[in-house]
Design a protein around this motif. Structure first.
Motif, PDB file in Angstrom:
ATOM      1  N   LEU A   1       0.827  -1.211   0.000  1.00 23.52           N
ATOM      2  CA  LEU A   1       0.000   0.000   0.000  1.00 23.52           C
ATOM      3  C   LEU A   1       0.860   1.260   0.000  1.00 23.52           C
ATOM      4  CD1 LEU A   1      -2.897  -0.952   2.431  1.00 23.52           C
ATOM      5  CD2 LEU A   1      -3.079  -0.428   0.000  1.00 23.52           C
ATOM      6  N   SER A   2       1.980   1.246   0.696  1.00 18.18           N
ATOM      7  CA  SER A   2       2.870   2.406   0.696  1.00 18.18           C
ATOM      8  C   SER A   2       3.404   2.684  -0.697  1.00 18.18           C
ATOM      9  CB  SER A   2       4.042   2.185   1.653  1.00 18.18           C
ATOM     10  OG  SER A   2       3.606   2.088   2.966  1.00 18.18           O
ATOM     11  N   ILE A   3       3.806   1.632  -1.387  1.00 20.11           N
ATOM     12  CA  ILE A   3       4.318   1.816  -2.753  1.00 20.11           C
ATOM     13  C   ILE A   3       3.226   2.343  -3.676  1.00 20.11           C
ATOM     14  CG2 ILE A   3       5.183   0.559  -4.768  1.00 20.11           C
ATOM     15  CD1 ILE A   3       6.743  -1.194  -2.734  1.00 20.11           C
ATOM     16  N   MET A   4       1.997   1.789  -3.542  1.00 22.53           N
ATOM     17  CA  MET A   4       0.892   2.278  -4.382  1.00 22.53           C
ATOM     18  C   MET A   4       0.577   3.740  -4.078  1.00 22.53           C
ATOM     19  SD  MET A   4      -1.824  -0.806  -4.809  1.00 22.53           S
ATOM     20  CE  MET A   4      -1.756  -1.548  -3.200  1.00 22.53           C
ATOM     21  N   GLY A   5       0.603   4.109  -2.797  1.00 23.84           N
ATOM     22  CA  GLY A   5       0.327   5.494  -2.428  1.00 23.84           C
ATOM     23  C   GLY A   5       1.386   6.444  -2.951  1.00 23.84           C
ATOM     24  N   LEU A   6       2.652   6.036  -2.869  1.00 21.16           N
ATOM     25  CA  LEU A   6       3.726   6.893  -3.398  1.00 21.16           C
ATOM     26  C   LEU A   6       3.645   7.026  -4.907  1.00 21.16           C
ATOM     27  CD1 LEU A   6       6.697   5.738  -1.165  1.00 21.16           C
ATOM     28  CD2 LEU A   6       5.463   7.903  -1.058  1.00 21.16           C
ATOM     29  N   ILE A   7       3.280   5.947  -5.598  1.00 26.10           N
ATOM     30  CA  ILE A   7       3.111   6.022  -7.052  1.00 26.10           C
ATOM     31  C   ILE A   7       1.972   6.975  -7.395  1.00 26.10           C
ATOM     32  CG2 ILE A   7       2.368   4.697  -9.076  1.00 26.10           C
ATOM     33  CD1 ILE A   7       4.029   2.365  -7.961  1.00 26.10           C
ATOM     34  N   ALA A   8       0.866   6.887  -6.651  1.00 28.84           N
ATOM     35  CA  ALA A   8      -0.266   7.787  -6.918  1.00 28.84           C
ATOM     36  C   ALA A   8       0.132   9.244  -6.660  1.00 28.84           C
ATOM     37  CB  ALA A   8      -1.459   7.399  -6.054  1.00 28.84           C
ATOM     38  N   LEU A   9       0.896   9.488  -5.609  1.00 28.71           N
ATOM     39  CA  LEU A   9       1.368  10.861  -5.354  1.00 28.71           C
ATOM     40  C   LEU A   9       2.262  11.348  -6.487  1.00 28.71           C
ATOM     41  CD1 LEU A   9       2.167  10.872  -1.544  1.00 28.71           C
ATOM     42  CD2 LEU A   9       0.481  12.254  -2.719  1.00 28.71           C
ATOM     43  N   PHE A  10       3.153  10.506  -6.961  1.00 31.13           N
ATOM     44  CA  PHE A  10       4.048  10.877  -8.049  1.00 31.13           C
ATOM     45  C   PHE A  10       3.260  11.159  -9.332  1.00 31.13           C
ATOM     46  CE2 PHE A  10       6.668   9.578 -11.698  1.00 31.13           C
ATOM     47  CZ  PHE A  10       7.663  10.538 -11.606  1.00 31.13           C
ATOM     48  N   VAL A  11       2.315  10.297  -9.657  1.00 23.52           N
ATOM     49  CA  VAL A  11       1.518  10.488 -10.874  1.00 23.52           C
ATOM     50  C   VAL A  11       0.682  11.763 -10.766  1.00 23.52           C
ATOM     51  CG1 VAL A  11      -0.424   9.523 -12.192  1.00 23.52           C
ATOM     52  CG2 VAL A  11       1.483   8.066 -11.525  1.00 23.52           C
ATOM     53  N   GLY A  12       0.066  11.976  -9.606  1.00 21.27           N
ATOM     54  CA  GLY A  12      -0.731  13.192  -9.423  1.00 21.27           C
ATOM     55  C   GLY A  12       0.103  14.452  -9.530  1.00 21.27           C
ATOM     56  N   THR A  13       1.302  14.427  -8.957  1.00 21.36           N
ATOM     57  CA  THR A  13       2.192  15.587  -9.052  1.00 21.36           C
ATOM     58  C   THR A  13       2.600  15.838 -10.500  1.00 21.36           C
ATOM     59  OG1 THR A  13       3.040  15.065  -6.854  1.00 21.36           O
ATOM     60  CG2 THR A  13       4.350  16.558  -8.189  1.00 21.36           C
ATOM     61  N   THR A  14       2.897  14.772 -11.222  1.00 22.05           N
ATOM     62  CA  THR A  14       3.293  14.909 -12.628  1.00 22.05           C
ATOM     63  C   THR A  14       2.145  15.480 -13.460  1.00 22.05           C
ATOM     64  OG1 THR A  14       4.783  13.030 -12.364  1.00 22.05           O
ATOM     65  CG2 THR A  14       4.221  13.662 -14.605  1.00 22.05           C
ATOM     66  N   ILE A  15       0.945  14.997 -13.235  1.00 20.24           N
ATOM     67  CA  ILE A  15      -0.212  15.503 -13.992  1.00 20.24           C
ATOM     68  C   ILE A  15      -0.455  16.969 -13.665  1.00 20.24           C
ATOM     69  CG2 ILE A  15      -2.728  15.327 -14.231  1.00 20.24           C
ATOM     70  CD1 ILE A  15      -2.385  12.284 -13.930  1.00 20.24           C
ATOM     71  N   ALA A  16      -0.367  17.338 -12.394  1.00 18.97           N
ATOM     72  CA  ALA A  16      -0.596  18.733 -12.015  1.00 18.97           C
ATOM     73  C   ALA A  16       0.486  19.636 -12.625  1.00 18.97           C
ATOM     74  CB  ALA A  16      -0.605  18.867 -10.501  1.00 18.97           C
ATOM     75  N   ARG A  17       1.736  19.176 -12.650  1.00 15.31           N
ATOM     76  CA  ARG A  17       2.818  19.989 -13.242  1.00 15.31           C
ATOM     77  C   ARG A  17       2.646  20.131 -14.747  1.00 15.31           C
ATOM     78  NH1 ARG A  17       8.424  17.681 -11.293  1.00 15.31           N
ATOM     79  NH2 ARG A  17       9.033  19.392  -9.911  1.00 15.31           N
ATOM     80  N   GLN A  18       2.342  19.041 -15.416  1.00 14.44           N
ATOM     81  CA  GLN A  18       2.208  19.086 -16.864  1.00 14.44           C
ATOM     82  C   GLN A  18       1.024  19.957 -17.296  1.00 14.44           C
ATOM     83  OE1 GLN A  18       4.346  17.932 -19.115  1.00 14.44           O
ATOM     84  NE2 GLN A  18       5.647  17.248 -17.418  1.00 14.44           N
TER      85      GLN A  18
END
Length: 107
Positions: free
Chosen positions: A85-102
């Motif tokens: 779950l920690s890995i999935m949560g970190l991946i979701a945070l990374f993807v969300g940050t990337t989408i918001a930046r792009q």
């Protein structure tokens, strides 16, 4: 579908919720495993009446190793589930940050 900045923030919020669940799994499930694994250790058959002592002694000898094994599996499952779950949560945070930046760059 074009992803906007709000989608990125939504995915980041989901990542935070997943990380919260991971912390709860890390804390609670291994503790339940400890409790189940040592359940019969706290029962002293000598504290009970003479009629109950043979039954408690038999139950303790039969179920104590089984519950210790189940408790060990629960601890391992809690640690593994918390890590996943920690890995999935970190991946979701990374993807969300990337989408918001792009989406902020393209706007």
């Amino acid at each position: 579908m074009k992803l906007e900045r709000k989608h990125g923030f939504g995915i980041m919020a989901l990542g935070c919720l997943i990380l919260t669940g991971a912390v709860l799994v890390f804390i609670s499930i291994p503790e339940w495993g400890n409790f189940i694994g040592s359940y019969f250790q706290g029962i002293n058959p000598d504290d009970y009446s003479a009629q109950v002592t043979p039954l408690l002694t038999t139950w303790k000898s039969l179920f104590s190793p089984l519950l210790a094994q189940v408790g060990g599996y629960m601890k391992a499952a809690g640690i593994f589930g918390g890590c996943a779950l920690s890995i999935m949560g970190l991946i979701a945070l990374f993807v969300g940050t990337t989408i918001a930046r792009q989406s902020a760059k393209s706007a």
